[in-house]
Structures are given as structure tokens and as C-alpha cells.
Design a protein around this motif. Structure first.
Motif, PDB file in Angstrom:
ATOM      1  N   ASP A 145       0.836  -1.219   0.000  1.00  0.00           N
ATOM      2  CA  ASP A 145       0.000   0.000   0.000  1.00  0.00           C
ATOM      3  C   ASP A 145       0.865   1.262   0.000  1.00  0.00           C
ATOM      4  O   ASP A 145       0.348   2.372  -0.002  1.00  0.00           O
ATOM      5  CB  ASP A 145      -0.987   0.015   1.173  1.00  0.00           C
ATOM      6  N   CYS A 146       2.205   1.060  -0.015  1.00  0.00           N
ATOM      7  CA  CYS A 146       3.102   2.216  -0.125  1.00  0.00           C
ATOM      8  C   CYS A 146       3.588   2.425  -1.556  1.00  0.00           C
ATOM      9  O   CYS A 146       4.207   3.447  -1.866  1.00  0.00           O
ATOM     10  CB  CYS A 146       4.314   2.047   0.783  1.00  0.00           C
ATOM     11  N   TYR A 147       3.341   1.416  -2.434  1.00  0.00           N
ATOM     12  CA  TYR A 147       3.857   1.558  -3.815  1.00  0.00           C
ATOM     13  C   TYR A 147       3.366   2.847  -4.464  1.00  0.00           C
ATOM     14  O   TYR A 147       4.147   3.611  -5.024  1.00  0.00           O
ATOM     15  CB  TYR A 147       3.394   0.379  -4.692  1.00  0.00           C
ATOM     16  N   LEU A 148       2.050   3.091  -4.384  1.00  0.00           N
ATOM     17  CA  LEU A 148       1.500   4.257  -5.076  1.00  0.00           C
ATOM     18  C   LEU A 148       1.913   5.579  -4.427  1.00  0.00           C
ATOM     19  O   LEU A 148       2.462   6.454  -5.114  1.00  0.00           O
ATOM     20  CB  LEU A 148      -0.021   4.146  -5.192  1.00  0.00           C
ATOM     21  N   PRO A 149       1.694   5.744  -3.118  1.00  0.00           N
ATOM     22  CA  PRO A 149       2.102   7.024  -2.526  1.00  0.00           C
ATOM     23  C   PRO A 149       3.588   7.311  -2.710  1.00  0.00           C
ATOM     24  O   PRO A 149       3.987   8.447  -2.978  1.00  0.00           O
ATOM     25  CB  PRO A 149       1.726   6.900  -1.044  1.00  0.00           C
ATOM     26  N   ASP A 150       4.427   6.284  -2.612  1.00  0.00           N
ATOM     27  CA  ASP A 150       5.865   6.516  -2.772  1.00  0.00           C
ATOM     28  C   ASP A 150       6.234   6.836  -4.218  1.00  0.00           C
ATOM     29  O   ASP A 150       7.170   7.601  -4.466  1.00  0.00           O
ATOM     30  CB  ASP A 150       6.664   5.307  -2.260  1.00  0.00           C
ATOM     31  N   THR A 151       5.512   6.248  -5.175  1.00  0.00           N
ATOM     32  CA  THR A 151       5.757   6.585  -6.587  1.00  0.00           C
ATOM     33  C   THR A 151       5.410   8.053  -6.840  1.00  0.00           C
ATOM     34  O   THR A 151       6.190   8.797  -7.448  1.00  0.00           O
ATOM     35  CB  THR A 151       4.935   5.662  -7.506  1.00  0.00           C
ATOM     36  N   LYS A 152       4.277   8.482  -6.297  1.00  0.00           N
ATOM     37  CA  LYS A 152       3.877   9.890  -6.455  1.00  0.00           C
ATOM     38  C   LYS A 152       4.887  10.813  -5.771  1.00  0.00           C
ATOM     39  O   LYS A 152       5.253  11.864  -6.314  1.00  0.00           O
ATOM     40  CB  LYS A 152       2.471  10.102  -5.888  1.00  0.00           C
ATOM     41  N   LEU A 153       5.392  10.376  -4.627  1.00  0.00           N
ATOM     42  CA  LEU A 153       6.367  11.182  -3.895  1.00  0.00           C
ATOM     43  C   LEU A 153       7.676  11.275  -4.687  1.00  0.00           C
ATOM     44  O   LEU A 153       8.280  12.350  -4.785  1.00  0.00           O
ATOM     45  CB  LEU A 153       6.613  10.556  -2.517  1.00  0.00           C
ATOM     46  N   MET A 154       8.085  10.163  -5.306  1.00  0.00           N
ATOM     47  CA  MET A 154       9.312  10.198  -6.128  1.00  0.00           C
ATOM     48  C   MET A 154       9.138  11.141  -7.309  1.00  0.00           C
ATOM     49  O   MET A 154      10.053  11.892  -7.667  1.00  0.00           O
ATOM     50  CB  MET A 154       9.684   8.795  -6.604  1.00  0.00           C
ATOM     51  N   GLU A 155       7.948  11.137  -7.907  1.00  0.00           N
ATOM     52  CA  GLU A 155       7.658  12.076  -9.016  1.00  0.00           C
ATOM     53  C   GLU A 155       7.795  13.512  -8.508  1.00  0.00           C
ATOM     54  O   GLU A 155       8.519  14.336  -9.085  1.00  0.00           O
ATOM     55  CB  GLU A 155       6.237  11.867  -9.551  1.00  0.00           C
ATOM     56  N   GLU A 156       7.118  13.784  -7.388  1.00  0.00           N
ATOM     57  CA  GLU A 156       7.108  15.153  -6.836  1.00  0.00           C
ATOM     58  C   GLU A 156       8.518  15.622  -6.459  1.00  0.00           C
ATOM     59  O   GLU A 156       8.846  16.793  -6.609  1.00  0.00           O
ATOM     60  CB  GLU A 156       6.204  15.222  -5.592  1.00  0.00           C
ATOM     61  N   CYS A 157       9.350  14.687  -5.983  1.00  0.00           N
ATOM     62  CA  CYS A 157      10.698  15.055  -5.527  1.00  0.00           C
ATOM     63  C   CYS A 157      11.698  15.084  -6.684  1.00  0.00           C
ATOM     64  O   CYS A 157      12.895  15.256  -6.469  1.00  0.00           O
ATOM     65  CB  CYS A 157      11.185  14.092  -4.449  1.00  0.00           C
ATOM     66  N   GLY A 158      11.204  14.865  -7.907  1.00  0.00           N
ATOM     67  CA  GLY A 158      12.074  14.940  -9.086  1.00  0.00           C
ATOM     68  C   GLY A 158      13.101  13.824  -9.138  1.00  0.00           C
ATOM     69  O   GLY A 158      14.179  13.970  -9.714  1.00  0.00           O
ATOM     70  N   LEU A 159      12.752  12.678  -8.538  1.00  0.00           N
ATOM     71  CA  LEU A 159      13.685  11.534  -8.537  1.00  0.00           C
ATOM     72  C   LEU A 159      13.519  10.658  -9.774  1.00  0.00           C
ATOM     73  O   LEU A 159      14.296   9.728  -9.986  1.00  0.00           O
ATOM     74  CB  LEU A 159      13.475  10.698  -7.261  1.00  0.00           C
ATOM     75  N   LEU A 160      12.483  10.952 -10.582  1.00  0.00           N
ATOM     76  CA  LEU A 160      12.280  10.200 -11.832  1.00  0.00           C
ATOM     77  C   LEU A 160      12.502  11.144 -13.007  1.00  0.00           C
ATOM     78  O   LEU A 160      12.061  12.297 -12.969  1.00  0.00           O
ATOM     79  CB  LEU A 160      10.855   9.630 -11.889  1.00  0.00           C
ATOM     80  N   ARG A 161      13.218  10.617 -14.020  1.00  0.00           N
ATOM     81  CA  ARG A 161      13.444  11.417 -15.234  1.00  0.00           C
ATOM     82  C   ARG A 161      12.802  10.680 -16.406  1.00  0.00           C
ATOM     83  O   ARG A 161      12.442   9.509 -16.264  1.00  0.00           O
ATOM     84  CB  ARG A 161      14.954  11.580 -15.481  1.00  0.00           C
ATOM     85  N   THR A 162      12.673  11.326 -17.554  1.00  0.00           N
ATOM     86  CA  THR A 162      12.117  10.624 -18.728  1.00  0.00           C
ATOM     87  C   THR A 162      12.959   9.376 -18.986  1.00  0.00           C
ATOM     88  O   THR A 162      14.181   9.467 -19.132  1.00  0.00           O
ATOM     89  CB  THR A 162      12.155  11.561 -19.954  1.00  0.00           C
TER      90      THR A 162
END
Ligand SMILES: Cn1ncc2cc([C@H](O)c3cccc(CNC(=O)c4cc(-c5ccc(F)cc5)cc(O)c4O)c3)ccc21
Ligand SMILES: [Mg+2]
Length: 214
Positions: A145-162
């Protein structure tokens, strides 16, 4: 007093695996968990799928959420190119202590950084703490149940690039339905399901590979 399952796994590694040989550590854990007592490692079947993605991506910077006994950290680290780094995050100090010893026994400690604590606290400070721009590859294997919130958090924190790739374990069993709906429904992800089985069983499970499109 009884030992814990992770302690019994570590004891088996020290008894049966060759120090410095990551493959023998992986095989020892798989043998033990298939024939003695089940444990929630990604396992040999799904591990092979993970291996193929790690080899394809050749990540310079990789994150694993959910270390447990260090099985997948050893598996991944043994495939990483030189001067690449796996950061693996573990919430439970008992698991972390065992994982550190398993990782050391396998001889991959110079490729793995194990950090302790909740992902929600760590994700916002990872860029600064590790001088990172983004992760090339993220393996999600912590609380489902942390997969989704943590994915959104990684997006928000700029930890994912194209082009960053998310690989999620257990999308069928125990399942991560909200995460699956998100990555499969979002125009910002190109998602693919790899059908497999729950580690050491015949129960269906699978891995979801999702490319972040930016
Ligand atoms: C916030 N945060 N940040 C880092 C972090 C790290 C942890 C711990 O490593 C941890 C502890 C307990 C459970 C998990 C998730 N794993 C599972 O729950 C799982 C279950 C099964 C299964 C399947 C069928 C069954 F019948 C029973 C269990 C098969 C699997 O492969 C699993 O990965 C992870 C926790 C929160 C964390
Ligand atoms: Mg798992």
C-alpha cells in the motif's frame, strides 16, 4: 528464545554459501526458502525477470524499497556495472541488520548502500543526501500500500526522469491494485506485466515494469 526467520536465513548463508560469491548466496537462500521455510524474497523465477531488466537498463543509480534479508540487493548488485550504486531502503532494523551481513557475505557491500527508516521520510531528502539527480531504475518490494504514494512522492521530488523505470514485485499476490491502476492508466507511464509465480510456489504473481515518460 527462538531465532527469527531472517536470522535462520543468515545462518544458512554462513553455513552453505561461499563468502564473496553473490551467486552462491542467492542460490543458498532460494534452496532454503524452497525446501525448508518460505520467505518473502523475490525468488528465483521473478528474480530472473528482474535480472533481465537490470542487465538491459545497466542503471548507474538504482533504488530498492524493501531490503528484507538482502536477497534482491545481492542479486541486483552482482549485475551492476562498475561505479554504479544500489541504494536499498529498509524500515525494520532487525531486517536491516541481517541484510547488512548477507550483503557483506556476498561481497557486494561496495555497490550497496543500505539506509534504514520509512520511505516517506527518506525519499524527500535523497537528492541532497546522495548527490543524485534521478534514479535510472527503482525496484518496489516494500509494503504494497506504499507503492502508489511513494511513486507519487518520487515524481514530486524529481527523482524520476524521462525513461526512469519502475519495477514492482507482487502486483498480483499480495497485490497492489491502486498502484497497477495508476501506472497502467496514466499517460505518463508505459507499463508492461511479466506473468510469473509467487516465490517458491505455484500461485500466480507477476512483476510490473513501468517506464516514466516525464
Ligand atoms: C516504508 N518502507 N520503506 C522500506 C520498507 C521495508 C519494509 C520491510 O522490508 C517489509 C516488511 C514486511 C513486508 C514487506 C513487504 N513485502 C510483502 O509484504 C510481501 C509479501 C508476500 C506474501 C505473499 C503471499 C503470502 F501468503 C504472504 C506474503 C510476498 C512478497 O514478495 C512480499 O514482498 C516489507 C516495510 C516498509 C518499508
Ligand atoms: Mg516481494
Amino acid at each position: 528464545y527462538g531465532s527469527t526467520r531472517p536470522e535462520r536465513i543468515l545462518a544458512e548463508v554462513k553455513r552453505k554459501a561461499t563468502r564473496g560469491d553473490a551467486r552462491s548466496v542467492v542460490d543458498t537462500i532460494d534452496q532454503y526458502c524452497r525446501h525448508q521455510e518460505w520467505a518473502m524474497n523475490v525468488g528465483d523465477e521473478k528474480g530472473t525477470i528482474l535480472d533481465s531488466i537490470v542487465c538491459e537498463v545497466k542503471p548507474r543509480a538504482m533504488l530498492e524499497l524493501g531490503t528484507y534479508c538482502g536477497y534482491s540487493a545481492v542479486r541486483i548488485a552482482s549485475l551492476l556495472p562498475p561505479n554504479s550504486r544500489l541504494i536499498t531502503m529498509e524500515f525494520n532494523p532487525v531486517f536491516a541488520a541481517i541484510a547488512r551481513q548477507v550483503i557483506a557475505w556476498a561481497g557486494v557491500e561496495d555497490k550497496v548502500v543500505l539506509i534504514e527508516g520509512p520511505s516517506g521520510d527518506w525519499i524527500p531528502k535523497m537528492k541532497k543526501e546522495f548527490g543524485l539527480t534521478s534514479f535510472d531504475l527503482v525496484f518496489l518490494d516494500h509494503w504494497k500500500d506504499c507503492y502508489l504514494p511513494d511513486t507519487k512522492l518520487m515524481e514530486e521530488c524529481g527523482l524520476l526522469r524521462t525513461g526512469s523505470i519502475l519495477v514492482a514485485d507482487n502486483v498480483i499476490c499480495p497485490g497492489a491494485p491502486d498502484y497497477l491502476e495508476y501506472v497502467r492508466g496514466s499517460p505518463r507511464y508505459e507499463s508492461k506485466y511479466f506473468r510469473s509465480h509467487l516465490e517458491y510456489t505455484r500461485v500466480e504473481d507477476g512483476i510490473e515494469k513501468s517506464v516514466f515518460l516525464g
